[in-house]
Design a protein around this motif. Structure first.
Motif, PDB file in Angstrom:
ATOM      1  N   GLU A 120      11.746   7.982  -4.500  1.00 43.94           N
ATOM      2  CA  GLU A 120      10.417   8.004  -3.869  1.00 43.94           C
ATOM      3  C   GLU A 120       9.877   6.574  -3.820  1.00 43.94           C
ATOM      4  OE1 GLU A 120       8.122  10.642  -6.227  1.00 43.94           O
ATOM      5  OE2 GLU A 120       9.342  12.412  -5.767  1.00 43.94           O
ATOM      6  N   GLN A 121       9.780   6.019  -2.642  1.00 48.34           N
ATOM      7  CA  GLN A 121       9.382   4.618  -2.491  1.00 48.34           C
ATOM      8  C   GLN A 121       7.870   4.413  -2.452  1.00 48.34           C
ATOM      9  OE1 GLN A 121      11.721   2.248  -2.673  1.00 48.34           O
ATOM     10  NE2 GLN A 121      13.185   3.928  -2.922  1.00 48.34           N
ATOM     11  N   ASP A 122       7.116   5.460  -2.162  1.00 54.63           N
ATOM     12  CA  ASP A 122       5.665   5.325  -2.020  1.00 54.63           C
ATOM     13  C   ASP A 122       4.954   5.548  -3.348  1.00 54.63           C
ATOM     14  OD1 ASP A 122       6.031   4.925   0.702  1.00 54.63           O
ATOM     15  OD2 ASP A 122       5.842   7.071   1.168  1.00 54.63           O
ATOM     16  N   THR A 139      17.950  -1.709 -12.064  1.00 52.63           N
ATOM     17  CA  THR A 139      16.706  -0.932 -12.045  1.00 52.63           C
ATOM     18  C   THR A 139      16.635  -0.097 -13.313  1.00 52.63           C
ATOM     19  OG1 THR A 139      16.839  -0.772  -9.623  1.00 52.63           O
ATOM     20  CG2 THR A 139      15.323   0.725 -10.733  1.00 52.63           C
ATOM     21  N   GLU A 170      12.618  -3.887 -11.872  1.00 50.13           N
ATOM     22  CA  GLU A 170      13.545  -4.276 -10.818  1.00 50.13           C
ATOM     23  C   GLU A 170      13.894  -5.752 -10.987  1.00 50.13           C
ATOM     24  OE1 GLU A 170      12.211  -1.273  -7.168  1.00 50.13           O
ATOM     25  OE2 GLU A 170      11.521  -3.369  -7.156  1.00 50.13           O
ATOM     26  N   TRP A 222       3.958   3.326  -5.741  1.00 49.59           N
ATOM     27  CA  TRP A 222       4.202   2.442  -6.878  1.00 49.59           C
ATOM     28  C   TRP A 222       3.192   1.298  -6.885  1.00 49.59           C
ATOM     29  CZ3 TRP A 222       7.643   3.730 -10.606  1.00 49.59           C
ATOM     30  CH2 TRP A 222       8.620   4.688 -10.283  1.00 49.59           C
TER      31      TRP A 222
END
Length: 276
Positions: free
Chosen positions: A81-83, A229, A112, A85
């Motif tokens: 899920e990229q959204d 990561t 990261e 953060w």
């Protein structure tokens, strides 16, 4: 048939055979079937007891395996899920810690970084040399493997060091870990569990974690470098303000990356010295 079956099972007591995928389970199942044949129609207390013990051992091991695989799948889902953060900190060298609030889990942190080492070398250090982590990471006092199940699953006991000023005192964790390779990407996932060899220790706060996961992926531009990561979800327990916890956890991740870099650099130096 039974003596031969017991010899097969005894072979798993040797480390190199115990790690062979499926051997332990196959041996247990073979003994279970052989005991069933010997028992016949009449009662036999000792055979029934052995059979129950074998069944319990298999069930316990499969429970740990499932916990580890569940932790891996949850971690992969979260990292996918990229959204949502939020940036917690960015180090001068570009190392970055992000965070996100998740339902039923709470706040999770994501480190990261880019490592100059090949993923296989990092994997060997983090998995193969796991019990040596206390030698190079001052935030860790000890890591001990309590049990190994096949190639991919292990149960560990970790003891963390207190933070500077003892703002957060020592904590210990009992975790199930799942180490997997998918193509060129390596995963080391985990979550809290319980183990009979390590009940709660007097004077030490038993914290909880999970899902956690370290992902090692070759850099697209240079496969000898690694996109590193680290997903961290942890409950330190105790009465610690959230602001302090957030600062401690994000700094712990940044420190970990720096300590790991130093460890890998030292390993290279030692290899070069031995080669001379």
């Amino acid at each position: 048939m039974l003596p031969a079956t017991f010899k097969l099972c005894a072979g798993i007591s040797y480390r190199h055979m115990r790690n062979m995928t499926g051997l332990r389970k196959n041996a247990m199942v073979a003994i279970h079937h052989e005991l069933s044949r010997l028992a016949g129609p009449g009662p036999s207390n000792w055979i029934s007891q052995v059979r129950r013990r074998i069944s319990k051992m298999l069930e316990e091991e499969m429970t740990y395996v499932k916990q580890g695989e569940d932790a891996l799948q949850k971690a992969i889902s979260i990292l996918g899920e990229q959204d949502g953060w939020t940036t917690e900190t960015v180090a001068p060298n570009g190392d970055k810690v992000l965070s996100k609030m998740l339902p039923d889990i709470g706040k999770v942190f994501k480190l990261e970084v880019m490592m100059e080492q090949h993923p296989d070398n990092l994997y060997e250090e983090l998995v193969g040399n796991m019990e040596q982590m206390g030698e190079w990471n001052p935030n860790v006092k000890q890591v001990k493997i309590l049990q190994k199940i096949g190639q991919d699953t292990m149960i560990t006991h970790e003891v963390s060091a207190e933070t500077p000023g003892n703002v957060v005192g020592p904590r210990d964790f009992v975790s199930v870990r799942c180490a997997k390779r998918r193509g060129s990407t390596c995963f080391l996932a985990g979550m809290s569990t319980q183990h009979p060899k390590m009940p709660e220790q007097r004077g030490v706060v038993r914290a909880e974690n999970g899902p956690t996961c370290i992902v090692l992926k070759p850099c697209a531009e240079d496969p000898n470098k690694t996109k590193f990561t680290w997903l961290l979800s942890i409950d330190l327990k105790g009465w610690i303000p959230k602001t302090i916890i957030n600062k401690v956890l994000s700094q712990t991740q940044v420190d970990f990356a720096n300590h790991l870099r130093q460890r890998m650099a030292n390993n290279v130096s030692m290899e070069m010295a031995h080669a001379c």
